[in-house]
Design an enzyme around this catalytic site. Structure first.
Site, PDB file in Angstrom:
ATOM      1  N   ALA A  41     -15.020   1.355  -7.425  1.00  0.00           N
ATOM      2  CA  ALA A  41     -16.070   1.248  -6.410  1.00  0.00           C
ATOM      3  C   ALA A  41     -16.186  -0.185  -5.901  1.00  0.00           C
ATOM      4  CB  ALA A  41     -17.399   1.719  -6.995  1.00  0.00           C
ATOM      5  N   SER A  79     -13.581  -3.881   4.852  1.00  0.00           N
ATOM      6  CA  SER A  79     -12.437  -4.809   4.776  1.00  0.00           C
ATOM      7  C   SER A  79     -12.905  -6.160   4.249  1.00  0.00           C
ATOM      8  CB  SER A  79     -11.824  -4.996   6.166  1.00  0.00           C
ATOM      9  OG  SER A  79     -11.474  -3.753   6.714  1.00  0.00           O
ATOM     10  N   GLU A 110     -18.826  -1.084   0.460  1.00  0.00           N
ATOM     11  CA  GLU A 110     -20.252  -0.889   0.781  1.00  0.00           C
ATOM     12  C   GLU A 110     -20.362  -0.687   2.286  1.00  0.00           C
ATOM     13  OE1 GLU A 110     -22.373  -4.275  -0.769  1.00  0.00           O
ATOM     14  OE2 GLU A 110     -21.504  -4.010  -2.764  1.00  0.00           O
ATOM     15  N   ARG A 153      12.678  29.773  15.174  1.00  0.00           N
ATOM     16  CA  ARG A 153      11.935  30.095  16.404  1.00  0.00           C
ATOM     17  C   ARG A 153      12.897  30.067  17.614  1.00  0.00           C
ATOM     18  NH1 ARG A 153       7.701  32.295  19.263  1.00  0.00           N
ATOM     19  NH2 ARG A 153       6.964  30.902  20.922  1.00  0.00           N
ATOM     20  N   ASP A 203      -2.449  -4.010  -4.778  1.00  0.00           N
ATOM     21  CA  ASP A 203      -1.011  -4.284  -4.626  1.00  0.00           C
ATOM     22  C   ASP A 203      -0.183  -3.352  -5.507  1.00  0.00           C
ATOM     23  OD1 ASP A 203      -1.266  -6.335  -2.858  1.00  0.00           O
ATOM     24  OD2 ASP A 203      -0.833  -7.951  -4.273  1.00  0.00           O
ATOM     25  N   GLU A 220      -7.717   2.224   0.740  1.00  0.00           N
ATOM     26  CA  GLU A 220      -6.969   1.197  -0.012  1.00  0.00           C
ATOM     27  C   GLU A 220      -6.533   0.062   0.912  1.00  0.00           C
ATOM     28  OE1 GLU A 220      -4.137   2.390  -2.982  1.00  0.00           O
ATOM     29  OE2 GLU A 220      -5.407   4.012  -3.676  1.00  0.00           O
ATOM     30  N   ILE A 226     -16.925   6.406  -2.080  1.00  0.00           N
ATOM     31  CA  ILE A 226     -16.197   6.243  -3.338  1.00  0.00           C
ATOM     32  C   ILE A 226     -15.576   7.581  -3.766  1.00  0.00           C
ATOM     33  CG2 ILE A 226     -16.399   5.495  -5.752  1.00  0.00           C
ATOM     34  CD1 ILE A 226     -16.875   3.324  -3.437  1.00  0.00           C
ATOM     35  N   THR A 227     -14.259   7.576  -3.872  1.00  0.00           N
ATOM     36  CA  THR A 227     -13.547   8.780  -4.318  1.00  0.00           C
ATOM     37  C   THR A 227     -13.885   9.026  -5.792  1.00  0.00           C
ATOM     38  OG1 THR A 227     -11.751   8.161  -2.827  1.00  0.00           O
ATOM     39  CG2 THR A 227     -11.262   9.889  -4.430  1.00  0.00           C
TER      40      THR A 227
HETATM   41  C1  LIG Z   1     -10.647   8.940   2.228  1.00  0.00           C
HETATM   42  C2  LIG Z   1     -11.192   7.603   1.822  1.00  0.00           C
HETATM   43  C3  LIG Z   1     -11.292   7.297   0.463  1.00  0.00           C
HETATM   44  C4  LIG Z   1     -11.836   6.060   0.063  1.00  0.00           C
HETATM   45  N1  LIG Z   1     -11.991   5.806  -1.273  1.00  0.00           N
HETATM   46  C5  LIG Z   1     -12.551   4.627  -1.668  1.00  0.00           C
HETATM   47  C6  LIG Z   1     -12.751   4.360  -3.068  1.00  0.00           C
HETATM   48  O1  LIG Z   1     -12.426   5.159  -3.935  1.00  0.00           O
HETATM   49  N2  LIG Z   1     -13.329   3.171  -3.404  1.00  0.00           N
HETATM   50  C7  LIG Z   1     -13.711   2.239  -2.483  1.00  0.00           C
HETATM   51  O2  LIG Z   1     -14.209   1.198  -2.856  1.00  0.00           O
HETATM   52  N3  LIG Z   1     -13.531   2.485  -1.144  1.00  0.00           N
HETATM   53  C8  LIG Z   1     -12.970   3.654  -0.733  1.00  0.00           C
HETATM   54  N4  LIG Z   1     -12.789   3.917   0.614  1.00  0.00           N
HETATM   55  C9  LIG Z   1     -13.222   2.923   1.592  1.00  0.00           C
HETATM   56  C10 LIG Z   1     -12.048   2.150   2.179  1.00  0.00           C
HETATM   57  O3  LIG Z   1     -11.483   1.295   1.230  1.00  0.00           O
HETATM   58  C11 LIG Z   1     -12.558   1.405   3.428  1.00  0.00           C
HETATM   59  O4  LIG Z   1     -12.840   2.417   4.374  1.00  0.00           O
HETATM   60  C12 LIG Z   1     -11.564   0.426   3.980  1.00  0.00           C
HETATM   61  O5  LIG Z   1     -11.439  -0.680   3.134  1.00  0.00           O
HETATM   62  C13 LIG Z   1     -11.959  -0.062   5.385  1.00  0.00           C
HETATM   63  O6  LIG Z   1     -13.290  -0.479   5.397  1.00  0.00           O
HETATM   64  P1  LIG Z   1     -14.293   0.105   6.512  1.00  0.00           P
HETATM   65  O7  LIG Z   1     -14.136   1.573   6.534  1.00  0.00           O
HETATM   66  O8  LIG Z   1     -15.633  -0.444   6.241  1.00  0.00           O
HETATM   67  O9  LIG Z   1     -13.739  -0.439   7.885  1.00  0.00           O
HETATM   68  P2  LIG Z   1     -14.037  -1.886   8.547  1.00  0.00           P
HETATM   69  O10 LIG Z   1     -13.842  -2.951   7.538  1.00  0.00           O
HETATM   70  O11 LIG Z   1     -15.320  -1.832   9.291  1.00  0.00           O
HETATM   71  O12 LIG Z   1     -12.848  -1.955   9.577  1.00  0.00           O
HETATM   72  C14 LIG Z   1     -12.806  -1.150  10.765  1.00  0.00           C
HETATM   73  C15 LIG Z   1     -11.501  -1.445  11.476  1.00  0.00           C
HETATM   74  O13 LIG Z   1     -11.466  -2.823  11.836  1.00  0.00           O
HETATM   75  C16 LIG Z   1     -10.300  -3.426  11.294  1.00  0.00           C
HETATM   76  N5  LIG Z   1     -10.611  -4.804  10.911  1.00  0.00           N
HETATM   77  C17 LIG Z   1     -11.616  -5.232  10.113  1.00  0.00           C
HETATM   78  N6  LIG Z   1     -11.574  -6.576  10.012  1.00  0.00           N
HETATM   79  C18 LIG Z   1     -10.512  -6.991  10.743  1.00  0.00           C
HETATM   80  C19 LIG Z   1      -9.923  -8.273  11.034  1.00  0.00           C
HETATM   81  N7  LIG Z   1     -10.417  -9.388  10.503  1.00  0.00           N
HETATM   82  N8  LIG Z   1      -8.828  -8.303  11.827  1.00  0.00           N
HETATM   83  C20 LIG Z   1      -8.302  -7.177  12.345  1.00  0.00           C
HETATM   84  N9  LIG Z   1      -8.806  -5.955  12.114  1.00  0.00           N
HETATM   85  C21 LIG Z   1      -9.900  -5.854  11.323  1.00  0.00           C
HETATM   86  C22 LIG Z   1      -9.910  -2.579  10.099  1.00  0.00           C
HETATM   87  O14 LIG Z   1      -8.519  -2.680   9.837  1.00  0.00           O
HETATM   88  C23 LIG Z   1     -10.270  -1.202  10.589  1.00  0.00           C
HETATM   89  O15 LIG Z   1      -9.231  -0.705  11.393  1.00  0.00           O
HETATM   90  C24 LIG Z   1     -12.248   5.127   1.044  1.00  0.00           C
HETATM   91  C25 LIG Z   1     -12.106   5.444   2.399  1.00  0.00           C
HETATM   92  C26 LIG Z   1     -11.591   6.651   2.788  1.00  0.00           C
HETATM   93  C27 LIG Z   1     -11.465   6.962   4.244  1.00  0.00           C
END
Ligand SMILES: Cc1cc2nc3c(=O)[nH]c(=O)nc-3n(C[C@H](O)[C@H](O)[C@H](O)COP(=O)(O)OP(=O)(O)OC[C@H]3O[C@@H](n4cnc5c(N)ncnc54)[C@H](O)[C@@H]3O)c2cc1C
Length: 380
Positions: free
Chosen positions: A127, A135, A130, A271, A243, A366, A160-161
């Site tokens: 986890a 990111s 938030e 087909r 990684d 990830e 969180i999965t």
């Molecule tokens: C199916 C699924 C399972 C998940 N499981 C887990 C888990 O088990 N544990 C956990 O902790 N999290 C989990 N997550 C969360 C996942 O790690 C985050 O969704 C991911 O890190 C991206 O964060 P965000 O969704 O807040 O997107 P944001 O950080 O808001 O980003 C949105 C977009 O903007 C881009 N972006 C952001 N900053 C920049 C920058 N500086 N430069 C260029 N582009 C940028 C990103 O690449 C993305 O395309 C899961 C998500 C999904 C969809």
């Protein structure tokens, strides 16, 4: 030297995983894709446990199979071809285990790793994310305050999965938000800890066999001995964990792409339109050739990343490249497979539209792919 022959042991793992995916995953995939978010099928966990898949990367000393990451990636491809949604239940468990295997103390390893290998099946989760810290992990607001022999955790994680299902969690929290990355710590938190609860369950587009939910921490007391690694190194622990795990995530996407490709190839052979099989049109056969080439290239990148990981060599750039290439290949190939099927694949009667929905998730989690591109470009 580089060789592409699998060892006898790897071949057995691949054959066994392929059969498992065909008989124990694929037949249930459509049903679990349509389930209510609140329903979770523990049978898949039991099946994973019976096949010793949950403890696959855990060293034999702790009750696991102790396979290397290349073998884990080979298995992940097979499982991904069966159902990516079910596979991430195990894959996320491995993610939490990897943190412990990388930096855990002997006591932490002895206490937590064997649990996942026990009969019946138990899960783990990681986890970090938030609502305001995706990111930008250093923006996290979940706090850890030292109080006597404990750290007290407060905050909320989202998406969180395995939330609400895991036997234990690797939770990231900050002792000082102002320190950003340097304030982050990793903790092992028992699933039955007082103050730990599950919040809203996500109604997801894909990977619906797995659960994603909020994880709420209210005055959760974590014994100080459950700090993973040194204080202030949590960000590093997370980066090393991701990684290490990315080749397996990439391999799930390769499996997903392969399943879509194999369905499209078979369809193109049978087909008939304009009096001949689709595949006898050069445009169609070239499309299939591109799909097959892309899948092979993606697979090779995962193998290289896993190979580097197994040798404890720097795998950061290779892991990010494999993540970008495999997940975007899966998205493209799944979409091309739908193109080759036409209308029937747009229906839920076939698994193609599910493949595409599942593939989309892989590009986000990830570490979203644009972030992977930042990692790759900064290493150029
Ligand atoms: C199916 C699924 C399972 C998940 N499981 C887990 C888990 O088990 N544990 C956990 O902790 N999290 C989990 N997550 C969360 C996942 O790690 C985050 O969704 C991911 O890190 C991206 O964060 P965000 O969704 O807040 O997107 P944001 O950080 O808001 O980003 C949105 C977009 O903007 C881009 N972006 C952001 N900053 C920049 C920058 N500086 N430069 C260029 N582009 C940028 C990103 O690449 C993305 O395309 C899961 C998500 C999904 C969809």
């Amino acid at each position: 030297m580089i060789g592409f022959e699998l060892t006898e042991e790897q071949s057995v793992y691949v054959r066994t995983a392929r059969e498992f995916a065909r008989t124990r995953m694929a037949p249930y995939a459509a049903e679990l894709d349509r389930r209510e978010e609140s329903f979770f099928d523990w049978d898949i966990v039991r099946r994973f446990a019976e096949a010793d898949l949950l403890g696959l990367p855990i060293p034999a000393d702790y009750g696991g199979a102790g396979v290397d990451y290349l073998t884990a990636a080979l298995v992940s491809e097979e499982l991904g071809a069966g159902c990516a949604g079910m596979t991430v239940i195990a894959g996320t468990t491995w993610l939490a285990l990897i943190s412990i295997m990388l930096v855990g103390s002997d006591e932490q390893k002895a206490r937590y790793l064997p649990r996942i290998c026990e009969a019946g099946g138990r899960l783990a989760a990681l986890a970090s994310t938030e609502t305001e810290a995706g990111s930008d992990i250093a923006a996290m607001r979940t706090t850890a305050a030292r109080r006597g022999d404990c750290y007290v955790l407060n905050g909320a994680k989202h998406y969180i999965t395995n939330a609400g299902l895991a036997d234990f969690y690797v939770v990231f929290a900050t002792t000082d938000p102002a320190k950003r990355h340097a304030g982050i710590n990793a903790f092992i938190v028992d699933g039955d800890s007082k103050g730990l609860s599950m919040g809203r369950i996500e109604d997801k587009m894909g990977l619906r066999a797995s659960r994603n939910a909020e994880l709420i921490l209210e005055e959760v007391e974590v014994p100080a001995e459950n700090l993973l690694g040194e204080e202030g190194t949590g960000f590093l622990v997370l980066m090393q964990t991701l990684d290490t795990a990315r080749p397996c995530l990439g391999a799930i996407s390769v499996g997903l792409a392969r399943a879509a490709f194999e369905a499209a190839l078979s369809h193109a052979r049978t087909r008939e339109q304009y009096g001949r099989p689709l595949i006898e049109n050069q445009g169609v056969s070239f499309m299939l050739a591109d799909m097959a080439t892309d899948i092979d290239a993606a697979r090779l990148l995962t193998w290289r990343a896993a190979w580097l990981t197994d040798r404890a060599m720097d795998s950061t750039r290779a892991s990010s490249m494999s993540k970008v290439c495999t997940t975007e290949t899966a998205e493209r190939v799944c979409s091309q497979a739908i193109d080759l099927f036409g209308a029937v694949a747009y229906s839920r009667d076939l698994p193609l539209e599910k493949y595409l929905r599942d593939a989309k998730a892989m590009t986000i989690y990830e570490g979203a792919n644009l972030i992977q591109r930042i990692i790759i470009s900064s290493a150029l």
